[in-house]
Design an enzyme around this catalytic site. Sequence first.
Site, PDB file in Angstrom:
ATOM      1  N   LYS A  71       0.753  -1.499  -0.186  1.00  0.00           N
ATOM      2  CA  LYS A  71       0.070   0.125  -0.235  1.00  0.00           C
ATOM      3  C   LYS A  71       0.684   1.431  -0.184  1.00  0.00           C
ATOM      4  CE  LYS A  71      -4.423  -1.520   2.483  1.00  0.00           C
ATOM      5  NZ  LYS A  71      -5.418  -1.383   3.389  1.00  0.00           N
ATOM      6  N   ASP A 108     -10.113   3.341   2.910  1.00  0.00           N
ATOM      7  CA  ASP A 108     -10.443   2.651   3.716  1.00  0.00           C
ATOM      8  C   ASP A 108     -11.423   3.245   4.350  1.00  0.00           C
ATOM      9  OD1 ASP A 108      -9.393  -0.005   3.115  1.00  0.00           O
ATOM     10  OD2 ASP A 108      -6.978   0.666   3.574  1.00  0.00           O
TER      11      ASP A 108
END
Length: 280
Positions: A71, A108
């Site tokens: 990420k 997220d």
Amino acid sequence: MHGQDRFLLAGVMGWPISHSRSPKIHNYWLARYGLAGTYAPLAIEPGRLAAALRALPALNFSGCNLTIPHKEAALAIVDVLDASATRIGAVNCVVVEEDGTLVGRNYDGFGFTASLRAAAPMWRADAGPAVVIGAGGAARAVIAGLIDSGAAEVRLFNRTLERAQKIAADFGAPVTAHRWEERAEGLAGAGLLVNTTNQGMVGEPPLDLPLDRLPAEALVSDIVYAPLETPLLAAARARGNVAVDGLGMLIHQARPAFRDWFGVMPEATPELRALIEATL
């Protein structure tokens, strides 16, 4: 977004990748909406991410998700970073544009707040201070989602104060960093408590946090989804707080990514949740 007159491809890149539930989530939606496509797990070793991402346009992929440990590394690889990825400091969704440009996004924060609204439709981010436990990447995503939803105060507690102070400095108001020893007192008057650490996960000790000072009307959330009922959530339910597990965040963060790749904003149905619960 690629047109829907051909086979659609997307996937999740990580190392290892066997833990990911993303293929089940996205392939469920592809079948539900009658789209010709597939979503595949892609095991990409650390150090080979750039080559893998650059190959997506040639392989006719619409994009991919990224999980551990890719990420943060993707920040320096994609061509364009949107505001969400920049603020959170990580990319969890890559979109391949028609010209091959790679756009890095992070859903997220959206997934977290959407899961709260689904579990407690009356929840409002500005209803009271939010207490966030932990100062890793997940905490940054949760805080970004809370701020975007209108949170007026976020109290951040972490064992290493400096990490919490760094996040508070990066986000500015309304985030304040506090010492770990003050975490129990910091629950006073809170409208939301969120655990973003791995404490309470399978194989980890429970989160050490007495809830005595937490208001009964406060929402309690744990981003852990294995197990679904962590010791924190069990303790919250026992005292009458509404408790929200981490599975909703996993499912809801996938929805805008699916929309970006395949052109449909999918529903988080009870059937899908049951499908994923069966894998836990």
